[in-house]
Design a protein around this motif. Sequence first.
Motif, short mmCIF file in Angstrom:
data_model
loop_
_atom_site.label_atom_id
_atom_site.label_comp_id
_atom_site.label_asym_id
_atom_site.label_seq_id
_atom_site.Cartn_x
_atom_site.Cartn_y
_atom_site.Cartn_z
N MET A 1 56.63 5.55 75.34
CA MET A 1 55.96 5.76 76.62
C MET A 1 54.52 6.26 76.40
SD MET A 1 58.18 4.92 78.89
CE MET A 1 57.70 5.67 80.45
N ILE A 2 53.65 5.86 77.29
CA ILE A 2 52.26 6.27 77.18
C ILE A 2 52.09 7.68 77.76
CG2 ILE A 2 49.88 5.76 77.86
CD1 ILE A 2 51.14 3.76 75.92
N LYS A 3 51.47 8.55 76.95
CA LYS A 3 51.22 9.93 77.39
C LYS A 3 49.74 10.19 77.65
CE LYS A 3 55.17 11.90 74.89
NZ LYS A 3 55.60 12.89 73.86
N LEU A 4 48.87 9.33 77.09
CA LEU A 4 47.42 9.52 77.24
C LEU A 4 46.76 8.18 77.51
CD1 LEU A 4 44.74 11.15 76.97
CD2 LEU A 4 44.87 10.70 74.50
N PHE A 5 45.99 8.10 78.60
CA PHE A 5 45.24 6.89 78.93
C PHE A 5 43.76 7.24 78.84
CE2 PHE A 5 43.06 3.93 81.74
CZ PHE A 5 43.67 2.72 81.42
N ALA A 6 43.01 6.49 78.02
CA ALA A 6 41.59 6.77 77.82
C ALA A 6 40.75 5.58 78.23
CB ALA A 6 41.33 7.10 76.35
N ALA A 212 47.00 4.64 75.34
CA ALA A 212 46.45 3.37 75.79
C ALA A 212 44.96 3.56 76.04
CB ALA A 212 47.14 2.90 77.07
N VAL A 213 44.16 2.55 75.66
CA VAL A 213 42.71 2.66 75.79
C VAL A 213 42.15 1.40 76.42
CG1 VAL A 213 42.55 4.19 73.78
CG2 VAL A 213 42.25 1.71 73.48
N ILE A 214 40.97 1.54 77.04
CA ILE A 214 40.30 0.38 77.64
C ILE A 214 38.80 0.54 77.49
CG2 ILE A 214 40.36 1.44 79.95
CD1 ILE A 214 40.57 -1.43 81.09
N GLY A 215 38.12 -0.57 77.18
CA GLY A 215 36.67 -0.55 77.04
C GLY A 215 36.11 -1.95 77.04
N ASP A 216 34.79 -2.05 76.80
CA ASP A 216 34.16 -3.37 76.91
C ASP A 216 33.10 -3.66 75.86
OD1 ASP A 216 32.18 -1.56 78.02
OD2 ASP A 216 31.22 -3.34 78.87
N PHE A 218 31.18 -2.85 71.67
CA PHE A 218 31.45 -2.68 70.24
C PHE A 218 31.78 -1.23 69.89
CE2 PHE A 218 29.05 -6.64 70.31
CZ PHE A 218 29.82 -7.43 69.47
N ASN A 219 31.24 -0.27 70.64
CA ASN A 219 31.57 1.12 70.34
C ASN A 219 32.99 1.49 70.78
OD1 ASN A 219 30.87 1.02 73.07
ND2 ASN A 219 29.90 3.04 73.06
N ASP A 220 33.67 0.55 71.47
CA ASP A 220 35.07 0.77 71.84
C ASP A 220 36.05 0.22 70.80
OD1 ASP A 220 34.60 1.94 74.46
OD2 ASP A 220 33.93 -0.05 75.08
N VAL A 221 35.55 -0.62 69.90
CA VAL A 221 36.42 -1.25 68.91
C VAL A 221 37.20 -0.24 68.07
CG1 VAL A 221 36.46 -2.69 66.82
CG2 VAL A 221 35.16 -3.43 68.84
N PRO A 222 36.58 0.86 67.59
CA PRO A 222 37.37 1.83 66.81
C PRO A 222 38.59 2.36 67.54
CG PRO A 222 35.04 2.23 66.47
CD PRO A 222 35.14 1.23 67.58
N MET A 223 38.47 2.59 68.86
CA MET A 223 39.66 3.08 69.56
C MET A 223 40.64 1.96 69.86
SD MET A 223 38.39 4.29 73.37
CE MET A 223 37.80 3.13 74.63
N PHE A 224 40.16 0.70 69.96
CA PHE A 224 41.09 -0.42 70.07
C PHE A 224 41.98 -0.49 68.83
CE2 PHE A 224 38.10 -3.32 72.79
CZ PHE A 224 38.27 -2.48 73.87
N GLN A 225 41.38 -0.19 67.68
CA GLN A 225 42.08 -0.34 66.40
C GLN A 225 43.05 0.79 66.10
OE1 GLN A 225 38.54 -0.68 63.97
NE2 GLN A 225 38.65 -2.91 63.95
N THR A 249 40.71 -7.44 83.85
CA THR A 249 39.48 -7.44 84.65
C THR A 249 39.16 -6.06 85.23
OG1 THR A 249 40.72 -8.08 86.64
CG2 THR A 249 39.78 -9.86 85.29
N SER A 250 40.07 -5.09 85.06
CA SER A 250 39.84 -3.77 85.63
C SER A 250 40.75 -2.73 85.00
CB SER A 250 40.09 -3.79 87.15
OG SER A 250 41.47 -4.02 87.41
N VAL A 251 40.41 -1.48 85.20
CA VAL A 251 41.25 -0.38 84.75
C VAL A 251 42.60 -0.42 85.44
CG1 VAL A 251 41.51 2.14 84.76
CG2 VAL A 251 39.31 1.12 84.12
N SER A 252 42.58 -0.72 86.74
CA SER A 252 43.85 -0.76 87.49
C SER A 252 44.76 -1.86 86.97
CB SER A 252 43.57 -0.95 88.98
OG SER A 252 42.87 -2.14 89.23
N GLU A 253 44.18 -2.97 86.54
CA GLU A 253 44.99 -4.06 85.99
C GLU A 253 45.65 -3.64 84.68
OE1 GLU A 253 44.63 -8.67 84.38
OE2 GLU A 253 43.00 -7.83 85.60
N ALA A 254 44.93 -2.87 83.87
CA ALA A 254 45.50 -2.37 82.61
C ALA A 254 46.67 -1.44 82.90
CB ALA A 254 44.43 -1.65 81.80
#
Length: 264
Positions: A1-6, A212-216, A218-225, A249-254
């Motif tokens: 389960m997800i405990k932290l959404f960033a 779980a993380v969301i971004g758009d 290159f500086n978000d890639v480290p947290m994607f990984q 397409t949005s934070v709400s969609e994620a």
Amino acid sequence: MIKLFASDLDGTLLHNGTNLNDRDIDSIQAIISEGMEFAVATGRMDRDILVVAKSIGSVAHRVSQNGAIVNDKTNQEISTSFFPIELSIKLHHAMEAIGQMYTVTTSDEVYVTKEFEIMKEMEEFLYFPIKIHGKLLEGYNDETIHVVKFSIVAPPEEVVGIRDTLVADFADVAEIYISDSRCVDIVPKGISKAYGLAQLMQGLNVRKEEVAVIGDSFNDVPMFQMTPHSYAMAGAKDAVKAHASCVVTSVSEAIEDLKAKGLI
């Protein structure tokens, strides 16, 4: 389960500078009300996150300056990273040599050495004004200016070349990220949004698979990984989206996707 959404800010939670989507706000408020921790991870300053959190109507854990500064939702400072004096001076001269607008960011202010034509345009998308400080070099030496981040603002077609030049000269002592189509950020070596989130996660006793993380950008890639639950915005470059597990397409969609997967 997800405990932290960033969530990232610009291009993700914020649109056209400072605009928030009502549906995103409702989704974030809902997961917070259900007991999930919410964090903002951004290249912006900590004070900007506080403004956004107020607009959302809740508190947030805060990873700012691409991970250089981390504060939890109770305003407890978790970590802060600065450039040493000699490196600040070298980077400052490198910024001058590039010949584009550059900013020098401390923990609480953004400075330029002179007024640039593009400043007014930039400030339309900021919560706080940029300050002119003509003696930054003196501030480094007398330790009244502690640099957290340098940024270069340039035409989109020049950004990759500027990044590559800085990487060639400073990759061993700094992290260089394209944070926007017109911006290159330089932060201390080892600093990233993933680093900042890791500091936060340690205090929250949260594991990577519970994030779980969301971004758009290159500086978000480290947290994607760092987590299997990563979301890239549909408007991101393909090289960014390639590192995320899903595209939305949005934070709400994620957040809806996490619910559909039974992770919330």
